[in-house]
Design an enzyme around this catalytic site. Structure first.
Site, PDB file in Angstrom:
ATOM      1  N   HIS A 155       5.396 -34.462 -24.446  1.00  0.00           N
ATOM      2  CA  HIS A 155       5.232 -35.393 -23.321  1.00  0.00           C
ATOM      3  C   HIS A 155       3.949 -35.141 -22.551  1.00  0.00           C
ATOM      4  O   HIS A 155       3.865 -35.413 -21.359  1.00  0.00           O
ATOM      5  CB  HIS A 155       6.454 -35.291 -22.400  1.00  0.00           C
ATOM      6  CG  HIS A 155       7.720 -35.665 -23.095  1.00  0.00           C
ATOM      7  ND1 HIS A 155       8.061 -36.956 -23.398  1.00  0.00           N
ATOM      8  CD2 HIS A 155       8.703 -34.898 -23.615  1.00  0.00           C
ATOM      9  CE1 HIS A 155       9.213 -36.989 -24.052  1.00  0.00           C
ATOM     10  NE2 HIS A 155       9.623 -35.748 -24.184  1.00  0.00           N
ATOM     11  N   ARG A 207       1.430   1.487  -5.938  1.00  0.00           N
ATOM     12  CA  ARG A 207       1.665   0.561  -4.822  1.00  0.00           C
ATOM     13  C   ARG A 207       0.394  -0.181  -4.425  1.00  0.00           C
ATOM     14  O   ARG A 207       0.417  -1.056  -3.555  1.00  0.00           O
ATOM     15  CB  ARG A 207       2.226   1.317  -3.613  1.00  0.00           C
ATOM     16  CG  ARG A 207       3.535   2.037  -3.850  1.00  0.00           C
ATOM     17  CD  ARG A 207       3.950   2.862  -2.647  1.00  0.00           C
ATOM     18  NE  ARG A 207       4.179   2.023  -1.507  1.00  0.00           N
ATOM     19  CZ  ARG A 207       5.351   1.432  -1.222  1.00  0.00           C
ATOM     20  NH1 ARG A 207       6.374   1.623  -2.035  1.00  0.00           N
ATOM     21  NH2 ARG A 207       5.504   0.665  -0.176  1.00  0.00           N
ATOM     22  N   ASN A 264       0.702  -0.111   6.088  1.00  0.00           N
ATOM     23  CA  ASN A 264       1.154  -0.999   5.016  1.00  0.00           C
ATOM     24  C   ASN A 264       1.857  -2.164   5.697  1.00  0.00           C
ATOM     25  O   ASN A 264       2.726  -1.957   6.536  1.00  0.00           O
ATOM     26  CB  ASN A 264       2.123  -0.255   4.079  1.00  0.00           C
ATOM     27  CG  ASN A 264       2.697  -1.176   3.013  1.00  0.00           C
ATOM     28  OD1 ASN A 264       2.054  -2.153   2.622  1.00  0.00           O
ATOM     29  ND2 ASN A 264       3.902  -0.884   2.556  1.00  0.00           N
ATOM     30  N   GLY A 265       1.466  -3.401   5.364  1.00  0.00           N
ATOM     31  CA  GLY A 265       2.130  -4.559   5.968  1.00  0.00           C
ATOM     32  C   GLY A 265       1.100  -5.571   6.429  1.00  0.00           C
ATOM     33  O   GLY A 265      -0.070  -5.532   6.033  1.00  0.00           O
ATOM     34  N   TRP A 292      -3.659  -1.985  -1.396  1.00  0.00           N
ATOM     35  CA  TRP A 292      -3.667  -3.266  -2.100  1.00  0.00           C
ATOM     36  C   TRP A 292      -4.074  -4.276  -1.042  1.00  0.00           C
ATOM     37  O   TRP A 292      -3.335  -4.529  -0.089  1.00  0.00           O
ATOM     38  CB  TRP A 292      -2.282  -3.590  -2.662  1.00  0.00           C
ATOM     39  CG  TRP A 292      -2.231  -4.877  -3.406  1.00  0.00           C
ATOM     40  CD1 TRP A 292      -2.796  -5.164  -4.612  1.00  0.00           C
ATOM     41  CD2 TRP A 292      -1.598  -6.097  -2.977  1.00  0.00           C
ATOM     42  NE1 TRP A 292      -2.536  -6.457  -4.978  1.00  0.00           N
ATOM     43  CE2 TRP A 292      -1.810  -7.055  -3.995  1.00  0.00           C
ATOM     44  CE3 TRP A 292      -0.878  -6.476  -1.856  1.00  0.00           C
ATOM     45  CZ2 TRP A 292      -1.320  -8.359  -3.920  1.00  0.00           C
ATOM     46  CZ3 TRP A 292      -0.379  -7.759  -1.768  1.00  0.00           C
ATOM     47  CH2 TRP A 292      -0.608  -8.701  -2.780  1.00  0.00           C
ATOM     48  N   GLU A 321       9.253 -14.883 -19.188  1.00  0.00           N
ATOM     49  CA  GLU A 321       9.045 -13.438 -18.967  1.00  0.00           C
ATOM     50  C   GLU A 321       8.004 -12.894 -19.929  1.00  0.00           C
ATOM     51  O   GLU A 321       7.138 -12.118 -19.534  1.00  0.00           O
ATOM     52  CB  GLU A 321      10.364 -12.691 -19.098  1.00  0.00           C
ATOM     53  CG  GLU A 321      10.259 -11.179 -19.006  1.00  0.00           C
ATOM     54  CD  GLU A 321       9.532 -10.658 -17.760  1.00  0.00           C
ATOM     55  OE1 GLU A 321       9.364 -11.412 -16.785  1.00  0.00           O
ATOM     56  OE2 GLU A 321       9.094  -9.480 -17.794  1.00  0.00           O
ATOM     57  N   GLU A 359      -0.100 -10.413 -17.115  1.00  0.00           N
ATOM     58  CA  GLU A 359      -0.379  -9.455 -16.031  1.00  0.00           C
ATOM     59  C   GLU A 359      -1.042  -8.178 -16.526  1.00  0.00           C
ATOM     60  O   GLU A 359      -1.688  -7.491 -15.757  1.00  0.00           O
ATOM     61  CB  GLU A 359       0.872  -9.124 -15.239  1.00  0.00           C
ATOM     62  CG  GLU A 359       1.973  -8.408 -15.977  1.00  0.00           C
ATOM     63  CD  GLU A 359       3.145  -8.084 -15.055  1.00  0.00           C
ATOM     64  OE1 GLU A 359       2.931  -7.839 -13.872  1.00  0.00           O
ATOM     65  OE2 GLU A 359       4.283  -8.079 -15.535  1.00  0.00           O
ATOM     66  N   CYS A 373       0.851  -1.194   0.000  1.00  0.00           N
ATOM     67  CA  CYS A 373       0.000   0.000   0.000  1.00  0.00           C
ATOM     68  C   CYS A 373       0.890   1.249   0.000  1.00  0.00           C
ATOM     69  O   CYS A 373       2.082   1.177   0.231  1.00  0.00           O
ATOM     70  CB  CYS A 373      -0.874   0.019   1.247  1.00  0.00           C
ATOM     71  SG  CYS A 373      -1.767  -1.507   1.514  1.00  0.00           S
ATOM     72  N   LYS A 430       2.891  -2.655  -7.400  1.00  0.00           N
ATOM     73  CA  LYS A 430       4.233  -2.556  -7.989  1.00  0.00           C
ATOM     74  C   LYS A 430       5.259  -3.364  -7.204  1.00  0.00           C
ATOM     75  O   LYS A 430       6.131  -3.984  -7.779  1.00  0.00           O
ATOM     76  CB  LYS A 430       4.677  -1.100  -8.037  1.00  0.00           C
ATOM     77  CG  LYS A 430       6.044  -0.887  -8.667  1.00  0.00           C
ATOM     78  CD  LYS A 430       6.106  -1.409 -10.094  1.00  0.00           C
ATOM     79  CE  LYS A 430       7.466  -1.294 -10.710  1.00  0.00           C
ATOM     80  NZ  LYS A 430       7.565  -2.016 -11.995  1.00  0.00           N
ATOM     81  N   LYS A 484       4.423 -10.994 -18.885  1.00  0.00           N
ATOM     82  CA  LYS A 484       4.047  -9.653 -19.343  1.00  0.00           C
ATOM     83  C   LYS A 484       2.638  -9.650 -19.927  1.00  0.00           C
ATOM     84  O   LYS A 484       1.818  -8.804 -19.634  1.00  0.00           O
ATOM     85  CB  LYS A 484       5.026  -9.157 -20.408  1.00  0.00           C
ATOM     86  CG  LYS A 484       6.264  -8.477 -19.934  1.00  0.00           C
ATOM     87  CD  LYS A 484       6.148  -7.215 -19.185  1.00  0.00           C
ATOM     88  CE  LYS A 484       6.218  -7.241 -17.704  1.00  0.00           C
ATOM     89  NZ  LYS A 484       7.172  -8.007 -16.982  1.00  0.00           N
TER      90      LYS A 484
HETATM   91  C1  AGP Z   1       6.800  -7.605 -13.024  1.00  0.00           C
HETATM   92  O1  AGP Z   1       6.175  -7.228 -14.255  1.00  0.00           O
HETATM   93  C2  AGP Z   1       5.817  -7.805 -11.921  1.00  0.00           C
HETATM   94  N1  AGP Z   1       5.091  -6.626 -11.699  1.00  0.00           N
HETATM   95  C3  AGP Z   1       6.371  -8.486 -10.703  1.00  0.00           C
HETATM   96  O2  AGP Z   1       6.545  -9.818 -11.099  1.00  0.00           O
HETATM   97  C4  AGP Z   1       7.709  -7.998 -10.109  1.00  0.00           C
HETATM   98  O3  AGP Z   1       8.761  -8.264 -11.012  1.00  0.00           O
HETATM   99  C5  AGP Z   1       7.975  -8.791  -8.814  1.00  0.00           C
HETATM  100  O4  AGP Z   1       6.933  -8.497  -7.905  1.00  0.00           O
HETATM  101  C6  AGP Z   1       9.323  -8.458  -8.161  1.00  0.00           C
HETATM  102  O5  AGP Z   1       9.356  -7.118  -7.795  1.00  0.00           O
HETATM  103  P1  AGP Z   1      10.792  -6.507  -7.340  1.00  0.00           P
HETATM  104  O6  AGP Z   1      11.670  -6.580  -8.558  1.00  0.00           O
HETATM  105  O7  AGP Z   1      10.490  -5.103  -6.920  1.00  0.00           O
HETATM  106  O8  AGP Z   1      11.306  -7.352  -6.235  1.00  0.00           O
END
Ligand code: AGP
Length: 607
Positions: free
Chosen positions: A503, A27, A99-100, A75, A480, A487, A2, A602, A484
């Site tokens: 397989h 965030r 936050n936490g 969040w 990767e 998400e 958050c 994020k 992308k």
């Molecule tokens: C990446 O597109 C994502 N938003 C997510 O997987 C991110 O890479 C992951 O949460 C790690 O974040 P960080 O690099 O800040 O540790």
């Protein structure tokens, strides 16, 4: 995670809180709220949904003449996004934003219910707020009340709090979550991230764990756990406010993809001088001792680690294991005294990655953090730090951070190759030169031809499922690329080892199934052609990302995106940019919120 903002000054606080929250929305953004003083009483406005809904409610309530307040963008962890679960939480005497995760919230809640407290929300935060209220009621003084409550609370937190009778003062404290205090000409700020207040100041104090910061219009005081006033060093953020703006781009994501060449050069150039390579602050004697490397990370950073494994093992012949940080902690990893643990994180605040680093330290293993966010927890706690210089990455989908993480890992691989003698000095110089010069140029070339990616994106954006297949380093790139697309386009994607499809999983391929194939490795190109034929024989529509100049049979794919050719080992940079562009244009044309996709944040500062 958050976003937290607080302001105490001589001007109206709410506009500053709202400006700060809009910079912190990356965030978390499923709900938001503000708390403030008005005519000596504590008030709050909070709402499910994005900030524009909160602003409408603030306008309707008519919140105008307050000079001290706190704000929160959420969040959700405990309790679904809703008005009542939004922050702040508390009572008429204590309001907090948090936050936490409060891990023992259930026990605290039972205790407070036995004392007559009633709970309105499903959140863990409400229990912390009412525990502080319980002690504030018995002691009558905020700092002691917070201390008492923190003696009971277990878990992670960053909190800003207001107390009745202490108008104009914000009390802030943290554990395992970021929170800083920033003085400005307008007054004092509390924030999760300096980017939220760069319009007003680039100066800040880190709030240390165990301290309580007290911010008011005249400045910021820090009280230690022993109750003493602490003098702190004022720090200066390296980021400027324009770096946190879109600068004419439609979204942060497309802006940040376009920043990739410069981010790479900014990160790598200063570390390469006359054939010498600097790797964080690890000295050659340190590096010489390492015999095995373990990479721990999450999400995109983890995928960068997969590519890093290929780079380090092929260039330096050093054994590399790559772990999801969230798994690493629970497998009782086998770590030796000559091992190095590399933790990769853009934010430097990801709880899982932090926990993995702490476990490595507990086992006496040296750690190197590859971090983009200066001053983050990971940077503070690692034995050595390799700072990437991507600048602020605002879009939730990581793009330029991925590229600079790759850059760091390749540089580390080349450094080890020199230390271990697995590559001749002139080959290291040639590759290093290509990494810092040719790769950025080829990314620029890719950006110049982004319309190809946009065309493919529009053609396939309405599918429900996608497969991404490759071999070796190309499979890692598929991981990767699939993330992308998933998400930000919400299309179910599966990355799969091309040689493994037959397989079992190939049973899922049916007429029209879109399959993305990635071929940048010469070694496996022929095998990949066979795997593409296998899926085509079952009706797949194939989108091929392939290094230009690599010979492929005509008609092998329904759509081909040629990747500008650089050193084969560096092709993940080029393919990364291309697949990011495809994902971006899919999300854009589907009408999704590209920078703030649903359910995400994020940096995930909770486990
Ligand atoms: C990446 O597109 C994502 N938003 C997510 O997987 C991110 O890479 C992951 O949460 C790690 O974040 P960080 O690099 O800040 O540790």
């Amino acid at each position: 995670m958050c976003g937290i903002i607080g302001f105490s000054g001589t001007e109206n606080a709410v506009p500053k809180l709202m400006q700060g929250l809009s910079a912190l929305e990356y965030r978390g953004y499923d709900s938001a709220g503000v708390a403030y003083f008005e005519n000596g009483s504590l008030r709050f406005v909070k709402e499910k949904g994005r900030l524009d809904k909160l602003q409408s409610k603030i306008n309707a309530v008519g919140v105008f003449d307050t000079t001290c307040g706190i704000g929160h963008t959420r969040w959700a962890t405990h309790g679904a996004p809703s008005d009542v679960n939004s922050h702040p939480h508390g009572t008429e005497n204590v309001l907090i934003v948090h936050n936490g995760i409060i891990e023992n919230y259930a026990q605290i809640k039972s205790f407070l219910i036995s004392k007559g407290y009633v709970f309105k929300s499903d959140t863990d935060t409400e229990t912390a707020a009412k525990l502080i209220d319980y002690h504030f009621t018995e002691i009558g003084e905020p700092i002691e009340a917070v201390r008492k409550a923190l003696n009971t609370i277990e878990g992670s937190y960053a909190v800003a709090a207001l107390f009745s009778g202490h108008e104009g003062k914000i009390f802030a404290f943290r554990k395992d979550n970021p929170l800083i205090a920033a003085p400005s000409l307008d007054g004092s700020f509390i924030t999760s991230d300096i980017s939220a207040v760069l319009k007003f100041t680039n100066k800040y104090y880190e709030i240390s764990e165990g301290e309580i910061a007290v911010a008011d219009k005249d400045g910021i005081t820090f009280v230690s756990s022993e109750g003493n006033i602490v003098q702190k060093e004022l720090q200066t953020a390296l980021w400027s406010v324009d770096k946190t703006e879109k600068c004419g781009f439609e979204h942060f994501m497309i802006k940040e993809i376009h920043e990739e060449p410069e981010a790479l050069v900014r990160t790598l150039s200063p570390l390469v001088y006359e054939g010498n390579i600097a790797v964080g602050d690890l000295k050659d004697d340190d590096l010489r001792q390492f015999e095995k490397i373990h990479i721990v990370a999450c999400g995109t950073a983890y995928h960068a680690g997969l590519i890093g494994k290929v780079a380090i093992e092929s260039l330096a012949r050093l054994n590399v294991n790559v772990y999801y940080a969230s798994e690493f902690r629970y497998i009782n990893p086998i770590l030796g005294e000559n091992d190095l643990v590399i933790a990769i994180s853009q934010s430097g605040e990801t709880a899982d990655t932090l926990a993995a680093l702490r476990l490595a330290k507990l086992k006496g293993v040296r750690t190197l953090a590859i971090v983009n966010n200066e001053g983050s927890a990971l940077a503070r706690e690692a034995y050595s730090v390799f700072y990437t210089k991507a600048g602020p990455e605002i879009s939730v989908a990581s793009t330029k951070a991925y590229h600079v993480q790759l850059g760091a890992l390749y540089l580390i691989a080349l450094k080890f190759a020199g230390i271990k003698g697995t590559l001749a000095a002139d080959e290291i110089s040639r590759l290093t030169h290509a990494l810092v010069n040719d790769v950025p140029d080829k990314i620029r070339e890719t950006l110049d031809h982004k319309s190809h990616c946009e065309y493919v994106a529009k053609k396939y954006m309405n599918v429900k499922n996608m497969f991404f297949i490759g071999r070796g380093v190309d499979r890692a790139q598929c991981e990767e690329a699939a993330l992308k697309v998933k998400e930000i386009s919400y299309i179910h994607c599966e990355a799969y080892a091309a040689g493994e499809l037959k397989h079992g999983t190939i049973s899922l391929i049916e007429d029209g199934t879109p399959v993305v194939a990635i071929i940048t490795s010469m070694t496996t190109a022929d095998k990949m052609i066979s795997n593409i034929e296998e899926v085509k024989a079952r009706g797949a529509r194939v989108i091929l990302f392939v290094t230009e100049g690599l010979s492929i049979p005509s008609g092998i794919a329904n759509d081909i995106i040629y990747l500008s050719k650089t050193e084969e080992i560096f092709m993940p940079f080029i393919c990364g940019t291309s697949t990011q562009l495809m994902a971006y244009y899919m999300s854009l044309n589907l009408g999704h919120d590209v920078d703030k996709p649903r359910n995400l944040a994020k940096s995930v500062t909770v486990e």
